[in-house]
Design an enzyme around this catalytic site. Structure first.
Site, PDB file in Angstrom:
ATOM      1  N   CYS A 285       0.818  -1.208   0.000  1.00 12.43           N
ATOM      2  CA  CYS A 285       0.000   0.000   0.000  1.00 12.43           C
ATOM      3  C   CYS A 285       0.853   1.259   0.000  1.00 12.43           C
ATOM      4  CB  CYS A 285      -0.877   0.017   1.238  1.00 12.43           C
ATOM      5  SG  CYS A 285      -1.901  -1.425   1.413  1.00 12.43           S
TER       6      CYS A 285
ATOM      7  N   ASN B 250      -1.872   2.096   5.818  1.00 14.42           N
ATOM      8  CA  ASN B 250      -0.999   0.976   5.457  1.00 14.42           C
ATOM      9  C   ASN B 250      -0.769   0.152   6.711  1.00 14.42           C
ATOM     10  OD1 ASN B 250      -0.751   2.191   3.001  1.00 14.42           O
ATOM     11  ND2 ASN B 250       1.414   2.726   3.215  1.00 14.42           N
ATOM     12  N   GLY B 251      -0.658  -1.160   6.556  1.00 17.47           N
ATOM     13  CA  GLY B 251      -0.398  -2.003   7.726  1.00 17.47           C
ATOM     14  C   GLY B 251      -1.659  -2.717   8.165  1.00 17.47           C
TER      15      GLY B 251
ATOM     16  N   LYS C 142      14.776 -14.542  -9.650  1.00 14.86           N
ATOM     17  CA  LYS C 142      14.526 -13.482 -10.634  1.00 14.86           C
ATOM     18  C   LYS C 142      13.689 -14.034 -11.780  1.00 14.86           C
ATOM     19  CE  LYS C 142      15.370 -10.833  -8.773  1.00 14.86           C
ATOM     20  NZ  LYS C 142      15.904 -10.125  -7.623  1.00 14.86           N
TER      21      LYS C 142
ATOM     22  N   LYS D 292       6.758  -4.255  -3.569  1.00 16.16           N
ATOM     23  CA  LYS D 292       8.158  -3.868  -3.401  1.00 16.16           C
ATOM     24  C   LYS D 292       8.607  -3.941  -1.954  1.00 16.16           C
ATOM     25  CE  LYS D 292      12.133  -2.385  -4.661  1.00 16.16           C
ATOM     26  NZ  LYS D 292      12.999  -3.425  -5.232  1.00 16.16           N
TER      27      LYS D 292
END
Ligand code: F6R
Length: 616
Positions: free
Chosen positions: A2, A100-101, A493, A611
């Protein structure tokens, strides 16, 4: 993960919020929304999907007003949907919240608020906060938010707007999710991410754990909302302003088709910057503001690397480097597992926590646990002001610059360089017999940027191989010694970026089970760059060839034995074995990137990934 933005000032809020949201999209998200105050009218528009979908909804009726909040959501409580998107409002629509969280006591709160007559529209925990503020509101916005904060448990960052206070935003933060305030002239910004503020202001205040901030166009007041340790402290934010010297377009692609490619190509610079002024002419290491005392280094009886994902692979490389040179036992731990174990930790343990973002909840929590037990913690992180950088006892910053693509590339190579720097720093204060090796490694480190440039020049060959690999659905990476963690990283990756199923194994381990999966044509990528163990690796490749697998070997450029055996090769520059992880991983990053492109994947934001992983 978020993302939060907020603006209070005299300009139109909506363009600021939309620009902020766009620069946050790299974090990975599934819905977006904004709330803008026009006088005492609170207007909310939100939807599942991309920021472009939100922009389309706003195109016909843009919201006017100069105070607002916005959010990109990555679902935790409740599916991605219009109703679950933030901002969330209370029953009457007087307050709006972005968050967020996680609120850990949301089930109890939900039941209680429903019983009190609140109209709960979404499945989210966030909405409950809007109702709490509303229930506590008696004309004092700050007091109502503070009272609501006293009722929630968990780890969060949030911003609240109210139609009763059209020129005020209130932000608060507890535990890991970050929140940063941007100081402008007659305007204030708030964001979960420094880089999204850079186009507006370079002056920032990082909110600390347990703090709330009251933002008005001309002022920011920071206060504690939890009773300990000081009640009622009101520190003007200008006493804590940091200047951040990042370019305004830091969150933009700079002409590259994808951030990932841009960041892969930035690696020579990331390596140079991470070494700059730290690796001295005489081979010694000086790390700015690094306070780890020689006595603590001498006392260390064990090193424990703690991290997640790609950063965990940097720890594995560290183990191969530290054990022989420092003659210390080294453990490498996945933070998400380690934090729930009962590890035996003591005063003589030196813990090295590695995290690009410095916000990974599992890594930060694991660090707090080892600190409770007396260990000394060194953080290797890329983000100044991040939670890890503030929690750790000593910090060595990688200087990769902001990493935007979800898949980590330049931060990883910078971590490898930082691990080398830390090795040398520790070796300065411990007896060892490896002066000559360290001298050679010092020379090699200085040339590493040029080595990576050479790898980048081989892109066309790697791309051609990627075109063939892209049609496979299963790939096995194998390697030994320092090739093994890089086999893991290459495999991670590839799966992230191209969605090809892939696994990595120590090459000697295949015959203990996984060899059963190889059939004619199965793709195997064998890393064979470690000279000490090269012949053993050739034997492992022969085992795989005997099952008619399609093998490609990563070999130093002057090695021709495997080619003579009919094995396809990808050549990498010849460097000291202990530095080989760097050119090897850059080769595998390019391979994953071009496979992903060939398969039409979403490179910078792979599905389901974020991310910065600020939830457990
Ligand atoms: C993979 C990747 C992740 C991160 C992991 C830890 O490409 O980026 O595996 O390495 O989520 O993140 P940080 O380093 O921010 O703690």
């Amino acid at each position: 993960m978020c993302g939060i933005v907020g603006y209070v000032g005299s300009e139109a809020a909506l363009p600021v919020l939309m620009a902020g949201l766009t620069s946050l999209t790299y974090r990975g998200y599934d819905s977006a929304g904004v709330a803008v105050l026009d006088g005492s009218t609170l207007q909310v528009v939100k939807c599942a999907g991309k920021v472009a979908d939100l922009a389309a909804r706003l195109a016909d009726s843009p919201l006017s007003g100069s105070t607002g909040i916005g959010h990109t959501r990555w679902a935790t409580h409740g599916e991605p949907s219009d109703v679950n998107a933030h901002p969330h409002i209370d029953t009457r629509g007087d307050f709006a919240v972005v968050h967020n969280g996680i609120f850990e006591n949301s089930s109890d709160l939900r039941e209680r608020l429903r019983a009190q007559g609140c109209l709960i529209r979404s499945q989210t925990d966030t909405e409950l906060f809007a109702h709490l503020v509303s229930l506590h509101y008696r004309g004092d916005f700050e007091a109502a938010v503070k009272a609501a904060l006293a009722e929630v448990k968990g780890s969060f960052a949030l911003v609240v707007a109210s139609r009763f206070h059209p020129s005020t935003l209130i932000a608060a933060k507890l535990d890991t999710p970050p929140l940063v305030i941007g100081i402008g002239a007659g305007e204030m910004f708030v964001s979960s991410d420094i880089s999204s503020l850079m186009r507006f202001t370079k002056r920032v205040v990082i909110l600390e754990d347990g703090e709330m901030a009251v933002l008005t166009p001309k002022n920011v007041l920071v206060d504690l909302f939890r009773a300990e340790p000081v009640v009622g402290r009101r520190r003007p934010a200008n006493e804590r302003v940091l200047s951040v010297d990042w370019p305004a377009d830091i969150a933009e692609r700079g002409g590259y088709p994808h951030f990932m490619l841009k960041e892969i190509e930035e690696q020579p610079r990331a390596i140079r910057d991470t070494l700059r002024d730290r690796l001295l002419e005489d081979g010694r290491v000086a790390i700015e503001d690094f306070t780890l005392a020689p006595a603590t280094v001498r006392r260390a009886r064990r090193v424990i690397f703690l991290s997640c994902g790609t950063a965990y692979h940097a720890g594995l490389v560290g183990q191969y480097l530290f054990e022989p040179i420092l003659n210390l036992p080294v453990q490498v731990e996945i933070a998400s597992e380690f934090r729930y174990r009962q590890p035996v930790i003591g005063l003589d343990d030196l813990v090295v926590a590695i995290s690009q973002s410095g916000e990974t909840a599992d890594t930060v929590s694991a660090v707090r646990r080892v600190q409770e037990r007396g260990a000394t913690v060194v953080a290797i992180t890329n983000v100044i002001g991040s939670t890890l950088s503030r929690v750790a006892d000593h910090v060595l910053f990688t200087r990769a610059g902001p990493e935007i693509a979800v898949a980590s590339t330049k931060a990883f190579t910078a971590q490898l360089v930082a691990v080398h720097l830390l090795l040398r720093y520790l070796a300065q204060y411990r007896p060892h017999q490896h002066e000559k090796l360290l001298y050679q490694l010092g020379l090699g480190l200085r040339q590493l940027d040029g080595v990576v440039e050479q790898v980048l020049q081989r892109t066309a060959t790697i791309q051609a191989f990627a075109a063939q690999l892209a049609s496979h659905e299963d790939v096995y990476f194998i390697g030994r010694n320092l090739d093994e963690p890089i086999a893991r990283e290459g495999s991670l990756k590839l799966k992230e970026i191209s969605y090809i199923h892939s696994e990595a194994y120590p090459a000697g381990e295949l015959k203990h089970g996984t060899l059963a999966l190889l059939s004619p044509g199965t793709a195997v990528i064998a890393l064979a760059t470690q000279s000490d163990i090269y012949e053993k690796m050739v034997s492992n490749i022969q085992e795989v060839l005997a099952r008619k697998a399609w093998v490609t070997a990563l070999v130093p450029e002057d090695e021709s034995e495997l080619e003579a055996m009919g094995v396809g090769t990808l050549r990498v520059p010849r460097v000291n074995d202990l530095l080989a992880p760097v050119p090897n991983v850059v080769t595998l990053q390019l391979l994953a990137y071009h496979c992903g492109v060939a398969r039409g994947c979403e490179i910078d934001q792979p599905r389901n990934l974020a991310k910065s992983v600020t939830v457990e």
